[in-house]
Design an enzyme around this catalytic site. Structure first.
Site: not given
Ligand SMILES: [Zn+2]
Length: 406
Positions: A94, A96, A127, A159-160, A186, A382
């Site tokens: 992903h 984003d 990520d 995705e988030e 991921d 994150h």
């Molecule tokens: Zn991710």
């Protein structure tokens, strides 16, 4: 020399290019409009040009419309290494990223990549940037070796925040066919030995409590919503942990379900006012053997009891939920091939696990496609000062290349 050790040597020689590509990508934010960004448009354009620079020219797109995003588009990009006729192995990463969070916790600008001690720092580096770059250079390696396997590498949006404008949109548009298999790089362990086959269900519940605001010196003339909500929060948490206490040791690092009160909205500005309203959220990660609806029903039943007892009105509603798919069967081709590639390129014996997080894999599993989640990660997703270990990016690209070349 075996073809795998040739591939391995070739991918090693691409390390400098990979670092450079990652640095360029990190400087292009890809935060979703709901989180205050412009979306993934610019990053998508960069990745398409990077594919072309590396001789990968068969590119198609599934652009999801989104008025709030740059150019009204949430891009989903697919690059085919083969002729695209047979069933394909998809690699889904992903584009984003989550927002920066507290900027003061970052040592450097999150959007200017810094390379230090074998790490690349920047928002989205691990990520899911590491896998975006690894999949492109793994594809380059097999193409430069003269191969054209039925592999599609794909970069998705959204995705988030649930994937409605990402992989869900691709599913709706018929991007996938019977017989397709998926690698979703991921999530993973630090050793690169964990192949994820199952995820927990998740329930994000919003709890809104209505009382009556009043002066703090005369509580009886009002109804303290914060106090009523707190009592409910503590009771509910303990109740759920006690009732839904099954353990399944497939799941790492937490073998049981989790029920955590998380976000809580701020209420009154001053100390001497009793708040009349309260709002907080539960983040529940639920083993697939429990039904999400049963947990929601319990929350509502207990909320009704607490409402009756305290006089405050406590309402529980669903903010977001996802139901866990059946775990993928490890006898399907992708799992055998991936396990072999990990053994071959890393010399480690992989094991199959479940996780509490959610990835795109669950979404395709729900449609009956086998999906393996695997990568080598330091768990920086994150976090402030997020980084990707350069070694992980390069070694993961080698495993992907071996997998593609089969
Ligand atoms: Zn991710």
């Amino acid at each position: 020399m075996s073809s795998n050790s040739k591939l391995s040597g070739y991918v090693s020689s691409l390390e400098g290019e990979m670092i450079d590509a990652m640095k360029r990508m990190i400087s292009i934010p890809a935060i979703s409009p709901e989180s205050g960004g412009e979306g993934e448009y610019d990053r998508g354009e960069f990745l398409v040009s990077l594919l072309k620079e590396n001789g990968i020219t068969r590119v198609s797109r599934f652009d999801a419309p989104d008025r709030k995003a740059k150019h009204g588009i949430r891009p989903n990009i697919v690059a085919s290494l083969g002729n695209g006729k047979g069933p394909s192995l998809w690699v889904i990463s992903h584009m984003d990223t989550v927002p920066v969070g507290d900027r003061n916790l970052w040592k450097h600008d999150p959007f200017t990549a810094v390379v230090r001690e074998g790490k690349i720092f920047g928002r989205g580096a691990e990520d899911n940037g590491q896998s975006l770059i690894a999949s492109i250079y793994a594809a380059k390696a097999v193409i430069d070796a003269g191969l054209s396997p039925d592999v599609k590498i794909s970069f998705v949006s959204d995705e988030e925040l649930g994937s409605a404008k990402g992989i869900e949109y691709m599913l709706k548009k018929g991007a996938f066919s019977k017989g397709d298999e998926f690698l979703v790089p991921d999530s993973g362990s630090e050793r690169g030995d964990a192949i994820e086959i199952a995820e927990k269900s998740s329930l994000w519940a919003r709890v809104r409590t209505a009382g009556r605001q009043t002066h703090a010196s005369t509580p009886a003339s009002g109804l303290n919503a914060s106090l009523a909500a707190s009592r409910f929060m503590v009771f509910m948490t303990e109740y759920l942990y006690a009732k839904y206490d099954r353990k399944d040791h497939l799941f790492e690092p937490v073998p049981g379900s989790t029920f955590e009160p998380t976000k809580r909205l701020s209420n009154v500005e001053n100390v001497n006012t009793i708040p009349g309203t309260d709002e907080f959220y539960f983040d529940c990660r639920i083993l697939p053997s429990y039904r999400v609806s049963a947990i929601l029903q319990d929350m509502r039943r207990v909320a009704a009891l607490f409402s009756e007892r305290t006089g405050a009105k406590i309402r529980v509603d669903v903010f977001k939920k996802s139901t866990a798919a059946e775990p993928s069967s490890t006898s399907s081709g992708i799992f055998r091939a991936l396990a072999e590639a990990v053994k071959d390129m890393r010399g480690i014996e992989p094991r199959f696990v479940g996780i509490g997080g959610g990835t795109c894999a669950n979404i395709v599993r729900l449609r009956g496609f086998p999906a393996a989640v695997w990568s080598t990660e330091c768990g920086m997703a994150h976090q402030p000062n997020e980084y990707s270990l350069i070694r992980n990016m390069v070694e993961d690209a080698k495993v992907m290349a071996a997998l593609f070349a089969r």
